[in-house]
Design a protein around this motif. Structure first.
Motif, PDB file in Angstrom:
ATOM      1  N   GLY A 284       0.653  -1.364  -0.006  1.00 56.93           N
ATOM      2  CA  GLY A 284       0.077   0.162  -0.025  1.00 56.93           C
ATOM      3  C   GLY A 284       0.789   1.245   0.092  1.00 56.93           C
ATOM      4  N   PHE A 285       2.314   1.001   0.419  1.00 56.65           N
ATOM      5  CA  PHE A 285       3.072   2.031   0.257  1.00 56.65           C
ATOM      6  C   PHE A 285       2.524   3.329   1.178  1.00 56.65           C
ATOM      7  CE2 PHE A 285       3.190   0.244  -3.998  1.00 56.65           C
ATOM      8  CZ  PHE A 285       3.843  -0.746  -3.647  1.00 56.65           C
ATOM      9  N   VAL A 286       2.509   4.595   0.863  1.00 54.11           N
ATOM     10  CA  VAL A 286       1.882   5.689   1.495  1.00 54.11           C
ATOM     11  C   VAL A 286       0.479   6.004   1.042  1.00 54.11           C
ATOM     12  CG1 VAL A 286       2.044   8.094   2.084  1.00 54.11           C
ATOM     13  CG2 VAL A 286       4.119   6.672   2.074  1.00 54.11           C
ATOM     14  N   SER A 287       0.157   6.205  -0.122  1.00 58.83           N
ATOM     15  CA  SER A 287      -0.997   6.699  -0.752  1.00 58.83           C
ATOM     16  C   SER A 287      -2.114   5.912  -0.609  1.00 58.83           C
ATOM     17  CB  SER A 287      -0.806   7.349  -2.071  1.00 58.83           C
ATOM     18  OG  SER A 287      -0.423   6.100  -3.111  1.00 58.83           O
ATOM     19  N   ASN A 288      -1.906   4.649  -1.068  1.00 59.31           N
ATOM     20  CA  ASN A 288      -3.030   3.682  -0.979  1.00 59.31           C
ATOM     21  C   ASN A 288      -3.276   2.940   0.182  1.00 59.31           C
ATOM     22  OD1 ASN A 288      -3.346   4.362  -3.880  1.00 59.31           O
ATOM     23  ND2 ASN A 288      -3.805   2.034  -4.184  1.00 59.31           N
ATOM     24  N   ARG A 289      -2.057   2.875   1.129  1.00 60.78           N
ATOM     25  CA  ARG A 289      -2.470   2.583   2.587  1.00 60.78           C
ATOM     26  C   ARG A 289      -3.567   3.412   3.133  1.00 60.78           C
ATOM     27  NH1 ARG A 289       2.327   0.780   6.614  1.00 60.78           N
ATOM     28  NH2 ARG A 289       1.157   0.067   8.303  1.00 60.78           N
ATOM     29  N   VAL A 290      -3.605   4.770   2.883  1.00 64.15           N
ATOM     30  CA  VAL A 290      -4.430   5.824   3.639  1.00 64.15           C
ATOM     31  C   VAL A 290      -5.628   5.826   2.470  1.00 64.15           C
ATOM     32  CG1 VAL A 290      -5.047   8.041   4.081  1.00 64.15           C
ATOM     33  CG2 VAL A 290      -2.709   6.789   4.672  1.00 64.15           C
ATOM     34  N   LEU A 291      -5.555   5.695   1.188  1.00 66.95           N
ATOM     35  CA  LEU A 291      -6.452   6.196   0.348  1.00 66.95           C
ATOM     36  C   LEU A 291      -7.517   4.686   0.295  1.00 66.95           C
ATOM     37  CD1 LEU A 291      -7.934   8.151  -1.643  1.00 66.95           C
ATOM     38  CD2 LEU A 291      -6.459   6.778  -3.399  1.00 66.95           C
ATOM     39  N   MET A 292      -7.197   3.749   0.191  1.00 59.73           N
ATOM     40  CA  MET A 292      -8.140   2.620   0.039  1.00 59.73           C
ATOM     41  C   MET A 292      -8.890   2.556   1.281  1.00 59.73           C
ATOM     42  SD  MET A 292      -7.794   1.466  -2.970  1.00 59.73           S
ATOM     43  CE  MET A 292      -6.675   2.742  -4.133  1.00 59.73           C
ATOM     44  N   LEU A 293      -8.130   2.467   2.603  1.00 56.21           N
ATOM     45  CA  LEU A 293      -8.897   2.655   3.551  1.00 56.21           C
ATOM     46  C   LEU A 293     -10.168   3.699   3.669  1.00 56.21           C
ATOM     47  CD1 LEU A 293      -6.466   2.262   6.506  1.00 56.21           C
ATOM     48  CD2 LEU A 293      -8.569   0.661   6.217  1.00 56.21           C
ATOM     49  N   THR A 294      -9.846   4.936   3.208  1.00 55.17           N
ATOM     50  CA  THR A 294     -10.868   5.877   3.175  1.00 55.17           C
ATOM     51  C   THR A 294     -11.946   5.665   2.135  1.00 55.17           C
ATOM     52  OG1 THR A 294      -9.195   7.400   3.418  1.00 55.17           O
ATOM     53  CG2 THR A 294     -11.197   8.422   2.609  1.00 55.17           C
ATOM     54  N   ILE A 295     -11.664   5.187   1.137  1.00 50.15           N
ATOM     55  CA  ILE A 295     -12.760   4.959   0.175  1.00 50.15           C
ATOM     56  C   ILE A 295     -13.527   3.607   0.558  1.00 50.15           C
ATOM     57  CG2 ILE A 295     -13.048   3.979  -2.356  1.00 50.15           C
ATOM     58  CD1 ILE A 295     -10.647   5.370  -3.308  1.00 50.15           C
ATOM     59  N   ASN A 296     -13.061   2.647   0.895  1.00 50.88           N
ATOM     60  CA  ASN A 296     -13.532   1.348   1.562  1.00 50.88           C
ATOM     61  C   ASN A 296     -14.585   1.900   2.681  1.00 50.88           C
ATOM     62  OD1 ASN A 296     -13.998  -1.609   1.346  1.00 50.88           O
ATOM     63  ND2 ASN A 296     -13.297  -1.566   3.276  1.00 50.88           N
ATOM     64  N   GLU A 297     -13.966   2.817   3.581  1.00 52.24           N
ATOM     65  CA  GLU A 297     -14.865   3.146   4.632  1.00 52.24           C
ATOM     66  C   GLU A 297     -16.213   4.104   4.252  1.00 52.24           C
ATOM     67  OE1 GLU A 297     -16.269   2.978   8.257  1.00 52.24           O
ATOM     68  OE2 GLU A 297     -14.188   1.851   7.499  1.00 52.24           O
ATOM     69  N   ALA A 298     -15.751   4.805   3.263  1.00 52.04           N
ATOM     70  CA  ALA A 298     -16.996   5.723   2.591  1.00 52.04           C
ATOM     71  C   ALA A 298     -17.979   4.793   1.760  1.00 52.04           C
ATOM     72  CB  ALA A 298     -16.471   6.644   1.511  1.00 52.04           C
ATOM     73  N   ILE A 299     -17.522   3.625   1.446  1.00 49.53           N
ATOM     74  CA  ILE A 299     -18.670   2.593   0.959  1.00 49.53           C
ATOM     75  C   ILE A 299     -19.301   2.125   2.030  1.00 49.53           C
ATOM     76  CG2 ILE A 299     -18.897   0.653  -0.646  1.00 49.53           C
ATOM     77  CD1 ILE A 299     -16.101   1.207  -2.174  1.00 49.53           C
ATOM     78  N   PHE A 300     -18.695   1.784   3.262  1.00 50.21           N
ATOM     79  CA  PHE A 300     -19.249   1.238   4.193  1.00 50.21           C
ATOM     80  C   PHE A 300     -20.501   2.470   4.534  1.00 50.21           C
ATOM     81  CE2 PHE A 300     -16.234  -1.764   5.196  1.00 50.21           C
ATOM     82  CZ  PHE A 300     -17.079  -2.945   5.698  1.00 50.21           C
ATOM     83  N   LEU A 301     -20.296   3.519   4.470  1.00 52.36           N
ATOM     84  CA  LEU A 301     -21.190   4.775   4.995  1.00 52.36           C
ATOM     85  C   LEU A 301     -22.499   4.609   4.048  1.00 52.36           C
ATOM     86  CD1 LEU A 301     -18.944   7.794   5.286  1.00 52.36           C
ATOM     87  CD2 LEU A 301     -20.137   6.478   7.055  1.00 52.36           C
TER      88      LEU A 301
END
Length: 285
Positions: free
Chosen positions: A186-203
């Motif tokens: 996930g490196f930097v960008s996707n380790r954070v971004l994928m969590l954000t998008i995935n959690e937004a989909i949970f919303l």
């Protein structure tokens, strides 16, 4: 000196990388297993440059033709026998990527550098598939590639400083810079971004809010140019799913569990912009 650059994959990322490389003065060889994908890529690159020329008056009227003259489209990997650098953009799945690198290693000259365009897959693991782990790095391009000035470069365990500098030189010719990070899934960008998008989909799944309101909150409260669900549609919801699954497998941490709604949308073919429907609807050319 880099003259010939191979690009593996004729999808959204491969198209953007090839266009940027050709406009940077390189001879490009785009390889894909599908003739149909290559034909579509050729059309999209022509249309993208034509649209760019409409807004950028410094570009010559024949810019689309000139760009295509610098790109060779083929299904034949042997075309890369004289490549100085290769950017691989295959689907974000280990089972697909792992088949590519032994083939490249056998065909490309010894000095050739391999760049893995990935958001999650280990660069060190890719390097182990070849006899040139020191000449392999990650180059995580952002979409749309021609418009994004920054690239996340990833240093594998054996990646040398010379390889990093070669990548910097290539990116400089493409009018891009890079930030170098170390190799963790996930490196930097996707380790954070994928969590954000995935959690937004949970919303959305939990009926907390609408997609429009979630994105509006991020844009107006935090100054983001694009909300998480708009970003997911742009990247491709299938790519989001593959990435979050790779993070879940790598870290064995429940925080990376894919949202069931994300899985359902991918199964239904709602992939975002490229399919015409995701969290929003789009026109597909």
């Amino acid at each position: 000196m880099i003259k010939v650059v191979g690009v593996i994959g004729a999808g959204v990322m491969g198209i953007g990388v090839s266009q940027s490389l050709a406009q940077g003065g390189f001879q490009v060889k785009m390889i894909d297993v599908s003739e149909a994908a290559l034909t579509k890529a050729k059309e999209e690159i022509y249309n993208n440059v034509r649209m760019q020329a409409f807004f950028d008056k410094t570009l010559a009227p024949d810019a689309p033709e000139k760009v295509l003259e610098s790109i060779e489209f083929s299904t034949d990997y042997d075309l890369l026998h004289d490549a100085d650098f290769v950017v691989e953009n295959a689907t974000e799945k280990w089972e697909i990527k792992k088949e590519i690198y032994p083939k490249l290693d056998a065909i490309c000259p010894e000095h050739c550098v391999f760049a893995v365009n990935t958001s999650c897959i280990s660069i060190t693991r890719i390097g182990a598939l070849t006899k040139r782990a020191d000449r392999i790095l990650g180059m995580h391009f952002m979409n749309p590639v021609p418009l994004k000035p920054m690239v996340e470069a990833i240093r594998g365990h054996y990646t040398t400083e010379e390889t990093i500098q070669t990548a910097r030189d290539l990116l400089h010719a493409m009018n891009k810079e890079c930030i170098v990070v170390n190799d963790m899934p996930g490196f930097v960008s996707n380790r954070v971004l994928m969590l954000t998008i995935n959690e937004a989909i949970f919303l959305i799944q939990d009926q907390v809010s609408t997609a429009e309101d979630v994105d509006t909150l991020f844009k107006t409260c935090f100054g983001h140019k694009s909300g998480p669900l708009e970003t997911g549609d742009l990247i491709g919801l299938d790519t989001i799913l593959y990435s979050i699954e790779a993070l879940y497998e790598a870290y064995n941490d429940s925080k990376y569990r894919p949202c069931p709604l994300l899985k359902k949308m991918v199964d239904a073919g709602y992939l975002g912009r490229k399919s015409g429907k995701g969290f929003y609807e789009y026109q597909v050319s």
